[in-house]
Design a protein around this motif. Structure first.
Motif, mmCIF file in Angstrom:
data_model
loop_
_atom_site.group_PDB
_atom_site.id
_atom_site.type_symbol
_atom_site.label_atom_id
_atom_site.label_comp_id
_atom_site.label_asym_id
_atom_site.label_seq_id
_atom_site.Cartn_x
_atom_site.Cartn_y
_atom_site.Cartn_z
ATOM 1 N N HIS A 125 -8.952 10.013 -5.351
ATOM 2 C CA HIS A 125 -8.862 8.723 -5.187
ATOM 3 C C HIS A 125 -7.946 8.011 -4.237
ATOM 4 N N HIS A 126 -6.818 8.981 -4.436
ATOM 5 C CA HIS A 126 -5.594 8.612 -3.482
ATOM 6 C C HIS A 126 -6.019 8.503 -1.672
ATOM 7 N N GLU A 155 1.475 7.092 -6.588
ATOM 8 C CA GLU A 155 0.254 7.975 -6.945
ATOM 9 C C GLU A 155 0.707 9.601 -6.248
ATOM 10 N N ASP A 179 -8.774 8.724 -0.648
ATOM 11 C CA ASP A 179 -9.918 7.507 -0.384
ATOM 12 C C ASP A 179 -9.343 6.322 -0.093
ATOM 13 N N GLU A 180 -8.333 6.189 -0.909
ATOM 14 C CA GLU A 180 -7.671 4.718 -0.625
ATOM 15 C C GLU A 180 -6.721 4.683 0.799
ATOM 16 N N GLU A 181 -6.225 5.958 1.110
ATOM 17 C CA GLU A 181 -5.472 6.043 2.375
ATOM 18 C C GLU A 181 -6.546 5.889 3.555
ATOM 19 N N GLN A 204 -9.656 4.739 3.702
ATOM 20 C CA GLN A 204 -10.433 3.726 3.836
ATOM 21 C C GLN A 204 -9.856 2.213 3.652
ATOM 22 N N GLU A 205 -8.662 2.217 3.059
ATOM 23 C CA GLU A 205 -8.081 0.907 2.873
ATOM 24 C C GLU A 205 -6.857 0.806 3.783
ATOM 25 N N TRP A 206 -5.868 1.684 3.792
ATOM 26 C CA TRP A 206 -4.747 1.233 4.596
ATOM 27 C C TRP A 206 -4.749 1.952 5.943
ATOM 28 N N ASP A 255 0.931 -1.307 0.040
ATOM 29 C CA ASP A 255 0.116 0.045 0.109
ATOM 30 C C ASP A 255 0.912 1.369 -0.009
ATOM 31 N N GLU A 264 2.641 1.771 -3.494
ATOM 32 C CA GLU A 264 1.390 2.317 -4.440
ATOM 33 C C GLU A 264 1.235 3.576 -4.212
ATOM 34 N N SER A 265 1.247 4.063 -2.914
ATOM 35 C CA SER A 265 0.910 5.319 -2.587
ATOM 36 C C SER A 265 2.167 6.314 -2.898
#
Ligand code: FE2
Ligand code: FE2
Length: 166
Positions: free
Chosen positions: A111-112, A77, A114-116, A118-120, A70, A73-74
């Motif tokens: 998008h980035h 991004e 949101d991923e931070e 919600q996901e990691w 994660d 990938e960040s």
């Protein structure tokens, strides 16, 4: 007073989202307003990606190997955002490609974030203790004071080199 790292970063995200909404709501001909908001957005992003790249990501990666993918990938991004930020910082707000490029930047960053969020970041909250998150938060707050604000400052541009050679 100490600050939890995730709380601090989410506060930054909220401020960014406010600026994004204001930019989107600015009228078709509000070039001066859009130019001013774009400058604020580029500066906020420069500071935020800097403190994440310099503090949050390396600390988390070292402490919590399960989020390494994660984090990697960040970084990429952030790099895509950096390229757009660099281009935008050299453009005039009345250029044909200015607003479309800002729109793509905003979509990518939303998008980035949101991923931070919600996901990691939840995995980080679970994996690290309160004390560790406070310590990272203190370090983030400290770095924020001296972080580069202009996308063209050498310390901000170091990321572009790291993206390829690190
Ligand atoms: Fe980020
Ligand atoms: Fe972030």
């Amino acid at each position: 007073m100490s600050t939890d790292a995730i709380v601090l970063l989410k506060k930054d995200h909220q401020e960014m989202r406010k600026l994004f909404r204001a930019f989107e709501k600015a009228g078709e001909n509000a070039t001066a307003t859009k130019s001013r908001l774009a400058t604020q957005i580029l500066e906020a992003l420069t500071v935020h990606t800097y403190i994440e790249n310099e503090v949050m990501y390396p600390r988390v990666r070292a402490l919590l190997p399960e989020v390494e993918d994660d984090v990697l990938e960040s970084y990429e991004e952030h790099h895509v955002a950096d390229l757009l930020v660099m281009e935008l910082s050299a453009m005039k707000a009345d250029a044909e490609r200015f607003v479309p490029k800002m729109t793509v930047l905003i979509e990518n960053v939303e998008h980035h974030m949101d991923e931070e969020e919600q996901e990691w970041f939840p995995k980080v909250r679970q994996g690290l203790g309160r004390k560790q998150l406070q310590e990272i938060g203190d370090e983030l707050a400290e770095r924020k004071k001296t972080a580069p604000r202009k996308p063209t400052s050498p310390r901000a541009m170091k990321k572009a080199v790291d993206a390829v050679v690190a």
